[in-house]
Scaffold this motif. Structure first.
Motif, PDB file in Angstrom:
ATOM      1  N   ASP A 241       0.826  -1.215   0.000  1.00 31.64           N
ATOM      2  CA  ASP A 241       0.000   0.000   0.000  1.00 31.64           C
ATOM      3  C   ASP A 241       0.857   1.261   0.000  1.00 31.64           C
ATOM      4  N   PHE A 274      -3.749   5.738   3.986  1.00 34.33           N
ATOM      5  CA  PHE A 274      -4.295   5.979   2.657  1.00 34.33           C
ATOM      6  C   PHE A 274      -4.508   7.477   2.444  1.00 34.33           C
ATOM      7  N   ASN A 275      -4.013   7.995   1.320  1.00 35.47           N
ATOM      8  CA  ASN A 275      -4.382   9.357   0.930  1.00 35.47           C
ATOM      9  C   ASN A 275      -5.293   9.362  -0.285  1.00 35.47           C
ATOM     10  N   THR A 276      -5.376   8.217  -0.977  1.00 41.06           N
ATOM     11  CA  THR A 276      -6.362   7.979  -2.033  1.00 41.06           C
ATOM     12  C   THR A 276      -6.889   6.564  -1.816  1.00 41.06           C
ATOM     13  N   PRO A 277      -8.023   6.209  -2.419  1.00 42.81           N
ATOM     14  CA  PRO A 277      -8.591   4.871  -2.181  1.00 42.81           C
ATOM     15  C   PRO A 277      -7.649   3.722  -2.498  1.00 42.81           C
ATOM     16  N   ASP A 278      -6.699   3.921  -3.405  1.00 40.37           N
ATOM     17  CA  ASP A 278      -5.843   2.805  -3.808  1.00 40.37           C
ATOM     18  C   ASP A 278      -4.357   3.053  -3.582  1.00 40.37           C
ATOM     19  N   LYS A 279      -4.013   4.124  -2.883  1.00 34.17           N
ATOM     20  CA  LYS A 279      -2.600   4.415  -2.671  1.00 34.17           C
ATOM     21  C   LYS A 279      -2.391   5.047  -1.305  1.00 34.17           C
TER      22      LYS A 279
END
Length: 819
Positions: A241, A274-279
């Motif tokens: 992640d 998480f700062n974005t849903p996928d990163k």
């Protein structure tokens, strides 16, 4: 004869020219000691000695931890047989640690560490006076090896940069850990060794992970290995992640720790978020990195000797000045500098500080006092373990300022102006970088006065006092901070400050009280007051003591005209309604008290109104006797006691009404006599409040912790939490009343209100239910805001409290009288 003064135990070095080589100084030595003792110097009988420096070992030979140190004493005469050894003035006896040869000429210190650093001396008698051979010995500190952290990396074929650092007294190098032993990758270098590994193969990671182990090694200059640290690099094709070159790879909520950069010692800890849903990204949660050069000074400070203070203080200023940007943005670095300054100040209490030491000390404090350090100080001043750091900095400056030489001089640095002068009779001067502070002492005996005016300590010291115990925006330091240090008693001192921001209002003269708020330190106005001055750009403070002073001013007016108008109108309405209610009650008393329930209800109404009336009158008296926001102790104690008592009585009589309601609802057929109910009601309504009020006075009045020190006559909060003696009973009664109301409503809905053949009792109970249901939340809400006014200066809270305070009386008037 020539004289040269030195700090420490040596008063003077001097040379004597005589006509004979065989001299007996014994008698003269004792006479000199007696004369010096008579002058107030603390000296031994053998106060004169002949000394020889650096005669014990080779000063160029470095000694490392774990080695044995051998010191050899060579007497000036072979006939000398009695030799004594000491370290830092303490006698040395033969032990496992210290081994002295049979002839006394050799001292061996076994298994040394940096704690064995210090001044060693062998002492003997030659020509009837002590002959001392001494040398300052420094044991190299432990290497403090810091290597890049082991990490997991994505297989992207990118190079990996590793760092291996140690103390400058050691060399470092990288090796590869192989099955056949370490394989050197770099040459030894002093301090830090970087290495870039480029053999991570993207193709190889497709089949299996790559794991490589490196060795960070620290050696002394003789080639002996002192420390070895393993660093593992794990390259994988697995996706994570979070990933970056600093912390490597990890999944959400995972924790990774890396070492600091090459200039610092310590570690940085981060959490994957998480700062974005996928990163995800690594967010730093802890950073204890301290500059390596500062850490080396910390290690030196552990064995700092008086004779080394001047050089140490100079080195500290040079380090802080050269690394100012890194220091100012780091909490840990600023904290370390303050710790070092405190160490210097503590040692200074044993010798006389000259102008050069004080200059370097103040220049160092300037570095960490600039406006660019303000954010760092805000964090330190609100941290759980660092809140007293700013206080310790100011205390260190004051402490070292008490040890200055008896000379008149000035020191001017970037943000500080120090003046030391001898005064006799009176004292007057204008000080500060831009001559912004005027200090006057009208009556004064002969003595030296040291004034230190700081133009940048408003960036350091928080605005906290007995009202605001955190760094807040309730007020600002709106002038210089001026420290006045004098060894005579001063009963009157006047300070005139130039105002920095002329838009601020409500000036308050204060001094820094180091013992305030349980030793954290804060601003205190005791003994100081604002003197009227017909100038808009200056404020004069008059105080009856000396310490560090300044001026607090608010960015908004705290003496709100609107609030005063609302308060006085509200209290006036309250008093009018209460008096009217009592008059009406006296007129209709016989017609409304025909049964026991109605009788006790109106007894409660009368006592609630009477308690609130007396409390409001005490409130007006208390507001009238507070002058210039200072609360006079005697009158304020009396006003506060009666307000506390009668406001509590108000709530306890509300409790009596609720308990009467509960009793009449549950005990339908059982009846207590009117006299018994009155005794119980008065015991609860006035007995309990009196007991609480008396206990509160007895516990908190010692040490001035009963009332607030300023703004109003009321119970203290920040010093002794005396306000809890009102808050807890009041809020508890509100909660009990609400609970009683719920129980009574439940009973009434299930079975009606008592016997149907008692219409008067039924009506009385309904009235009580209605009044308790209305007054309980009104009183609770009103005094909820009332408590808020004690801990906040927000205008809105004060206005709402003033309005509700009037509204509660009007509602009570309508509810209890019109019925």
């Amino acid at each position: 004869m020539t004289l040269r003064t030195q700090p420490g135990s040596t008063v003077a070095d001097f040379t004597i020219v005589a006509t004979s080589n065989t001299l007996n100084f014994s008698a003269a030595n004792k006479q000199l000691a007696s004369a010096l003792i008579a002058k107030g110097y603390n000296v031994t009988e053998n106060s004169v000695a002949q000394t020889e420096e650096n005669g014990l070992c080779d000063p160029d030979n470095s000694i490392y931890p774990g080695e044995n140190m051998v010191l050899t004493c060579t007497p000036p005469d072979s006939r000398i047989v009695k030799i004594n050894w000491n370290v830092n003035g303490n006698n040395i006896e033969t032990s496992i640690k210290y081994q002295i040869s049979s002839d006394g000429k050799t001292l061996t210190v076994t298994n040394t560490s940096d704690e064995d650093s210090g001044q060693y001396a062998c002492i003997m008698t030659f020509d009837s006076i002590p002959y001392i051979i001494w040398q300052r010995v420094v044991i190299q500190p432990f290497p403090n090896v810091q290597a890049s952290s082991s990490k997991t990396l994505n297989c992207e074929g990118l190079p990996v940069t590793l760092e291996c650092c140690a103390h400058n007294g050691y060399t470092t190098q990288w090796s590869l850990d192989t099955s056949t032993g370490p394989l050197n990758l770099t040459e030894p270098s002093r301090g830090c060794s970087p290495y870039t590994y480029t053999n991570i193969s993207v193709e190889a990671c497709k089949d299996s992970d790559q794991i490589v182990t490196f060795l960070c090694e620290a050696q002394d200059i003789k080639g002996s290995l002192h420390n070895r640290t393993h660093v593992r690099v794990h390259a994988t094709a697995k996706r994570y992640d979070c990933y970056d070159e600093q912390f490597g790879a990890g999944n959400v909520n995972g924790i990774q720790t890396r070492v600091c950069d090459t200039h610092s010692i310590g570690s940085v800890t981060a959490r994957c978020q998480f700062n974005t849903p996928d990163k995800g990204v690594w967010e730093i949660v802890d950073n204890n990195c301290v500059l390596r050069v500062l850490q080396e000074l910390v290690e030196r400070a552990e064995n700092l000797q008086i004779a080394d203070v001047a050089q140490f203080t100079l080195d500290l200023w040079k380090v802080t000045d050269f690394n100012s940007a890194r220091i100012r943005e780091s909490d840990v670095n600023v904290l370390t500098v303050v710790t070092l300054l405190k160490r210097i100040a503590n040692i200074s209490q044993t010798f006389i500080v000259d102008q050069s030491i004080m200059m370097d000390f103040l220049r160092t404090s300037d570095v960490i006092s600039s406006v660019t350090t303000r954010k760092t100080w805000e964090r330190l001043n609100t941290g759980n373990t660092t809140r007293n750091t700013s206080s310790e900095l100011l205390k260190s400056i004051e402490d070292i300022g008490t040890r200055l030489t008896d000379d008149s001089f000035n020191i001017t640095t970037l943000f500080t102006h120090l003046n030391r002068t001898r005064a006799n009779g009176s004292f007057f001067g204008v000080f500060g970088i831009d001559s912004t502070t005027q200090i006057e002492i009208p009556e004064f005996g002969e003595a030296f006065i040291t004034t230190i005016v700081f133009s940048a300590l408003d960036n350091v010291l928080p605005v906290r006092n007995t009202t605001y115990n955190e760094s807040t925006t309730k007020a600002n330091i709106n002038g210089d901070v001026a420290a006045v240090i004098v060894n005579n008693t001063v009963h009157n001192i006047s300070l005139t400050f130039d105002i920095k921001n002329k838009s601020f209002e409500s000036p308050q003269c204060v001094f820094w009280n180091f013992s305030l708020l349980d030793g954290i330190g804060g601003w205190d106005s005791t003994g100081c007051e604002v003197k009227p001055l017909n100038q808009t750009d200056k404020i004069t403070c008059v105080c009856n003591h000396t310490t560090s002073f300044s001026l607090l001013m608010s960015p908004f007016p705290t003496d709100y005209g609107v609030l005063r108008i609302i308060t006085f109108i509200g209290v006036g309405i309250s008093i009018f309604c209460l008096i009217s209610a009592l008059i009406i009650e006296s007129i209709v008393w016989k017609s409304v008290t025909k049964n026991d329930t109605s009788y006790m209800r109106h007894v409660s109404i009368v006592n609630i109104a009477l308690s609130l009336l007396i409390a409001d009158i005490c409130f007006i008296i208390g507001a009238a006797i507070v002058k210039r926001k200072k609360a006079p102790v005697g009158p304020c104690n009396a006003a506060t006691f009666f307000m506390h008592f009668f406001y509590l009585a108000l709530f306890f009589w509300m409790l009596v009404s609720a308990l009467l309601l509960l009793y009449r609802t549950i005990m339908v057929f059982s009846r207590a006599s009117k006299s018994v109910m009155k005794v119980i009601a008065f015991a609860v309504g006035y007995g309990a409040p009196l007991l609480i009020a008396v206990i509160t006075v007895a516990i908190t009045i010692v040490g001035g912790g009963y009332i607030q020190e300023e703004n109003a006559c009321w119970l203290n909060w920040f010093k002794t939490k005396a306000l809890l003696a009102f808050v807890i009973p009041a809020l508890t009664i509100v909660a009990i009343n609400l609970l009683v109301l719920i129980v009574v409503l439940y009973k009434m809905l299930r079975r009606g209100v008592g016997a149907a053949n008692q219409p008067d009792g039924r009506y009385a109970l309904v009235v009580i239910v209605r009044c308790v249901a209305i007054l309980t939340p009104i009183f609770g809400l009103t005094w909820g805001f009332g408590i808020g006014t004690m801990v906040s200066s927000a205008l809105g809270i004060h206005i709402v409290f003033a309005v509700l305070n009037s509204l509660q009386v009007i509602i009570m008037y309508v509810c209890n009288v019109c019925d």
